[in-house]
Write a protein that holds these residues in place. Structure first.
Motif, PDB file in Angstrom:
ATOM      1  N   ALA A 196      48.287  40.238  68.165  1.00 41.99           N
ATOM      2  CA  ALA A 196      48.388  41.408  67.298  1.00 41.99           C
ATOM      3  C   ALA A 196      47.910  41.094  65.889  1.00 41.99           C
ATOM      4  N   ASP A 197      48.300  39.932  65.358  1.00 36.96           N
ATOM      5  CA  ASP A 197      47.879  39.561  64.009  1.00 36.96           C
ATOM      6  C   ASP A 197      46.378  39.301  63.931  1.00 36.96           C
ATOM      7  N   LEU A 198      45.819  38.678  64.962  1.00 38.16           N
ATOM      8  CA  LEU A 198      44.379  38.418  64.936  1.00 38.16           C
ATOM      9  C   LEU A 198      43.599  39.722  65.020  1.00 38.16           C
ATOM     10  N   ASN A 199      44.082  40.675  65.808  1.00 37.69           N
ATOM     11  CA  ASN A 199      43.436  41.987  65.829  1.00 37.69           C
ATOM     12  C   ASN A 199      43.549  42.665  64.464  1.00 37.69           C
ATOM     13  N   THR A 200      44.700  42.495  63.827  1.00 42.59           N
ATOM     14  CA  THR A 200      44.881  43.035  62.477  1.00 42.59           C
ATOM     15  C   THR A 200      43.885  42.422  61.514  1.00 42.59           C
ATOM     16  N   PHE A 201      43.669  41.118  61.638  1.00 44.14           N
ATOM     17  CA  PHE A 201      42.703  40.442  60.769  1.00 44.14           C
ATOM     18  C   PHE A 201      41.336  41.108  60.865  1.00 44.14           C
ATOM     19  N   TRP A 202      40.845  41.300  62.082  1.00 45.26           N
ATOM     20  CA  TRP A 202      39.511  41.874  62.252  1.00 45.26           C
ATOM     21  C   TRP A 202      39.435  43.295  61.715  1.00 45.26           C
ATOM     22  N   GLN A 203      40.499  44.049  61.877  1.00 45.78           N
ATOM     23  CA  GLN A 203      40.456  45.449  61.455  1.00 45.78           C
ATOM     24  C   GLN A 203      40.732  45.635  59.967  1.00 45.78           C
ATOM     25  N   ARG A 204      41.417  44.685  59.354  1.00 45.12           N
ATOM     26  CA  ARG A 204      41.657  44.765  57.906  1.00 45.12           C
ATOM     27  C   ARG A 204      40.567  44.063  57.101  1.00 45.12           C
ATOM     28  N   LEU A 205      39.758  43.287  57.754  1.00 44.39           N
ATOM     29  CA  LEU A 205      38.674  42.585  57.073  1.00 44.39           C
ATOM     30  C   LEU A 205      37.761  43.616  56.418  1.00 44.39           C
ATOM     31  N   PRO A 206      37.565  43.549  55.105  1.00 46.19           N
ATOM     32  CA  PRO A 206      36.711  44.551  54.441  1.00 46.19           C
ATOM     33  C   PRO A 206      35.313  44.595  55.055  1.00 46.19           C
ATOM     34  N   ALA A 207      34.759  45.790  55.125  1.00 41.93           N
ATOM     35  CA  ALA A 207      33.429  45.952  55.708  1.00 41.93           C
ATOM     36  C   ALA A 207      32.400  45.090  54.988  1.00 41.93           C
ATOM     37  N   SER A 208      32.546  44.970  53.668  1.00 39.85           N
ATOM     38  CA  SER A 208      31.596  44.166  52.896  1.00 39.85           C
ATOM     39  C   SER A 208      31.702  42.684  53.267  1.00 39.85           C
ATOM     40  N   THR A 209      32.935  42.226  53.535  1.00 38.70           N
ATOM     41  CA  THR A 209      33.132  40.823  53.915  1.00 38.70           C
ATOM     42  C   THR A 209      32.555  40.570  55.293  1.00 38.70           C
ATOM     43  N   LEU A 210      32.844  41.463  56.243  1.00 37.76           N
ATOM     44  CA  LEU A 210      32.298  41.289  57.585  1.00 37.76           C
ATOM     45  C   LEU A 210      30.777  41.334  57.566  1.00 37.76           C
ATOM     46  N   LYS A 211      30.214  42.197  56.731  1.00 40.44           N
ATOM     47  CA  LYS A 211      28.749  42.277  56.623  1.00 40.44           C
ATOM     48  C   LYS A 211      28.177  40.947  56.145  1.00 40.44           C
ATOM     49  N   THR A 212      28.838  40.329  55.181  1.00 36.55           N
ATOM     50  CA  THR A 212      28.376  39.026  54.692  1.00 36.55           C
ATOM     51  C   THR A 212      28.518  37.967  55.770  1.00 36.55           C
ATOM     52  N   MET A 213      29.653  37.956  56.463  1.00 34.34           N
ATOM     53  CA  MET A 213      29.873  36.984  57.528  1.00 34.34           C
ATOM     54  C   MET A 213      28.845  37.139  58.641  1.00 34.34           C
ATOM     55  N   ALA A 214      28.478  38.388  58.925  1.00 34.24           N
ATOM     56  CA  ALA A 214      27.565  38.670  60.027  1.00 34.24           C
ATOM     57  C   ALA A 214      26.100  38.565  59.624  1.00 34.24           C
ATOM     58  N   GLY A 215      25.824  38.490  58.344  1.00 33.71           N
ATOM     59  CA  GLY A 215      24.445  38.444  57.876  1.00 33.71           C
ATOM     60  C   GLY A 215      23.870  37.046  57.922  1.00 33.71           C
ATOM     61  N   GLY A 216      22.576  36.973  58.049  1.00 37.25           N
ATOM     62  CA  GLY A 216      21.900  35.675  58.008  1.00 37.25           C
ATOM     63  C   GLY A 216      22.310  34.739  59.115  1.00 37.25           C
ATOM     64  N   THR A 217      22.452  35.263  60.326  1.00 34.74           N
ATOM     65  CA  THR A 217      22.816  34.400  61.436  1.00 34.74           C
ATOM     66  C   THR A 217      21.690  33.424  61.762  1.00 34.74           C
ATOM     67  N   VAL A 218      22.078  32.336  62.374  1.00 31.35           N
ATOM     68  CA  VAL A 218      21.098  31.338  62.789  1.00 31.35           C
ATOM     69  C   VAL A 218      21.256  31.094  64.283  1.00 31.35           C
ATOM     70  N   PRO A 219      20.158  30.717  64.965  1.00 28.32           N
ATOM     71  CA  PRO A 219      20.285  30.380  66.381  1.00 28.32           C
ATOM     72  C   PRO A 219      21.241  29.203  66.527  1.00 28.32           C
ATOM     73  N   ALA A 220      22.227  29.373  67.394  1.00 24.39           N
ATOM     74  CA  ALA A 220      23.197  28.305  67.583  1.00 24.39           C
ATOM     75  C   ALA A 220      22.861  27.429  68.777  1.00 24.39           C
ATOM     76  N   GLY A 221      21.763  27.735  69.451  1.00 25.85           N
ATOM     77  CA  GLY A 221      21.359  26.908  70.579  1.00 25.85           C
ATOM     78  C   GLY A 221      22.060  27.339  71.852  1.00 25.85           C
ATOM     79  N   ALA A 222      21.335  27.314  72.961  1.00 25.21           N
ATOM     80  CA  ALA A 222      21.920  27.706  74.247  1.00 25.21           C
ATOM     81  C   ALA A 222      23.128  26.839  74.561  1.00 25.21           C
ATOM     82  N   PRO A 223      24.206  27.447  75.023  1.00 25.61           N
ATOM     83  CA  PRO A 223      24.334  28.876  75.317  1.00 25.61           C
ATOM     84  C   PRO A 223      25.103  29.645  74.257  1.00 25.61           C
TER      85      PRO A 223
END
Length: 362
Positions: A262-289
């Motif tokens: 429940a708390d981890l789901n809360t984390f994802w849903q309370r995470l500010p959109a701007s923060t998630l956008k930064t976390m999700a931006g500029g991804t790099v290939p992590a290698g298969a798989p």
């Protein structure tokens, strides 16, 4: 049988995230056979041998549904605990710490593209590693968990020292290579008492009321929790045993949090959109798989064509997957036991996939 050291066992367990993260779109089980959420969990406990499994999914409106399978403890007949019971978050600690670092970036105290040694002079022996590269696992810093004396883990600085004598995994920024050392150092950027910073800036403001950092020397999990079973790091030749009690404080910023679905789901849903956008931006290939990796999050594709930002964690006795999709739906699944085979990994991933693609069918 070859005796396995405590450090080696804990290293293998703590780096289980690198085995799981980013594989969600790949297993055939997730892409073809689409059992219900309950059937997915039952497969984990009945076919794969996990003692217990729990999955909680929460929609964008905050409505939750929890599914359980198996038992909370062997030989007791006690049903598996629910979404408010605690478990070791393991490497699901990393996105929480990454969010705390980004909070400091937003407050002007850190810069993602500044060198770590600007803030902590001499810490990395002159390596030109940036804050971004730590969170992204592109620093080239080698693993630290296999050099720790678990009887006396020491401070983060003491844990880091032997790492600097190792051969780097690559030049800073050269390639992605999962290393818990990145988040050991990320915690140090938050200050000597990084736990209080994470608690005051993330855990409490987000309403993660049951999540906590274990105290030094604390081995148990507080409150209601399932027992965890795996190969004991203390007695690797003894087979599968109860491994619920572990030195959680020593896992630090790389994997020390105790939380709940429940708390981890809360984390994802309370995470500010701007923060998630930064976390999700500029991804790099992590290698298969592994797919692609951002700042403390992996991007994976579901079998129903969606995208989920997630992380996972693994310690001896527990495996966890947690994340959210673009519609704001969050899900967390964990099993008591580590997924050791490709089939078990695929089935765990299929259960997580079902939370986003099949949960309405129960």
């Amino acid at each position: 049988m070859k005796k396995i050291s405590l450090a080696t066992r804990l290293l293998a367990a703590a780096t289980a995230a690198a085995v799981i993260a980013g594989t969600l779109a790949l297993p055939a089980a997730a892409a073809t056979a689409k059992p219900s959420v309950q059937a997915s969990l039952d497969r984990l406990t009945r076919a794969d041998g996990f003692v217990g499994a729990v999955l909680q999914v929460r929609d964008a409106r905050g409505r939750s549904r929890t599914y359980t399978s198996g038992a909370a403890a062997r030989g007791t007949g006690r049903p598996m605990v629910g979404g408010d019971a605690r478990m070791r978050a393991a490497s699901m600690t990393k996105p929480v710490v990454a969010a705390a670092v980004l909070d400091q970036v937003a407050r002007g105290r850190l810069d993602l593209d500044e060198k770590v040694e600007t803030y902590l002079p001499g810490l990395l022996g002159g390596r030109e590693v940036t804050v971004r590269q730590l969170l992204q696992h592109t620093s080239g810093l080698p693993e630290y968990l296999d050099t720790i004396d678990w009887a006396k883990p020491g401070t983060p600085r003491e844990q880091l020292r032997p790492v600097l004598a190792k051969e780097p995994l690559g030049k800073p920024g050269e390639k992605w290579a999962y290393s818990n050392t990145n988040y050991l150092v990320a915690g140090m950027l938050l200050g000597d008492d990084f736990r209080k910073v994470v608690e005051s800036r993330i855990l409490r403001p987000y309403g993660m009321r049951r999540t906590y950092w274990p105290a030094e020397g604390e081995m148990t999990i507080r409150g209601e929790h399932a027992r965890n079973y795996g190969v004991s790091p203390v007695d690797p030749e003894g087979g599968v045993a109860d491994v619920t009690d572990l030195p959680g404080h020593a896992f630090g910023a790389a994997g020390g949090l105790v939380s709940t679905p429940a708390d981890l789901n809360t984390f994802w849903q309370r995470l500010p959109a701007s923060t998630l956008k930064t976390m999700a931006g500029g991804t790099v290939p992590a290698g298969a798989p592994y797919g692609r990796y951002g700042l403390g999050v992996a991007r994976v594709s579901t079998s129903c064509g969606g995208t989920v930002w997630m992380h996972d964690g693994g310690l001896t006795g527990v495996s966890v997957l947690s994340g959210r999709d673009g519609a704001g739906r969050a899900a967390t699944v964990y099993v008591t036991g580590a997924a050791d085979t490709p089939a078990e990994n695929a089935h765990l991933l299929a259960a997580f996939d079902s939370a986003f693609c099949r949960h309405s069918g129960g």
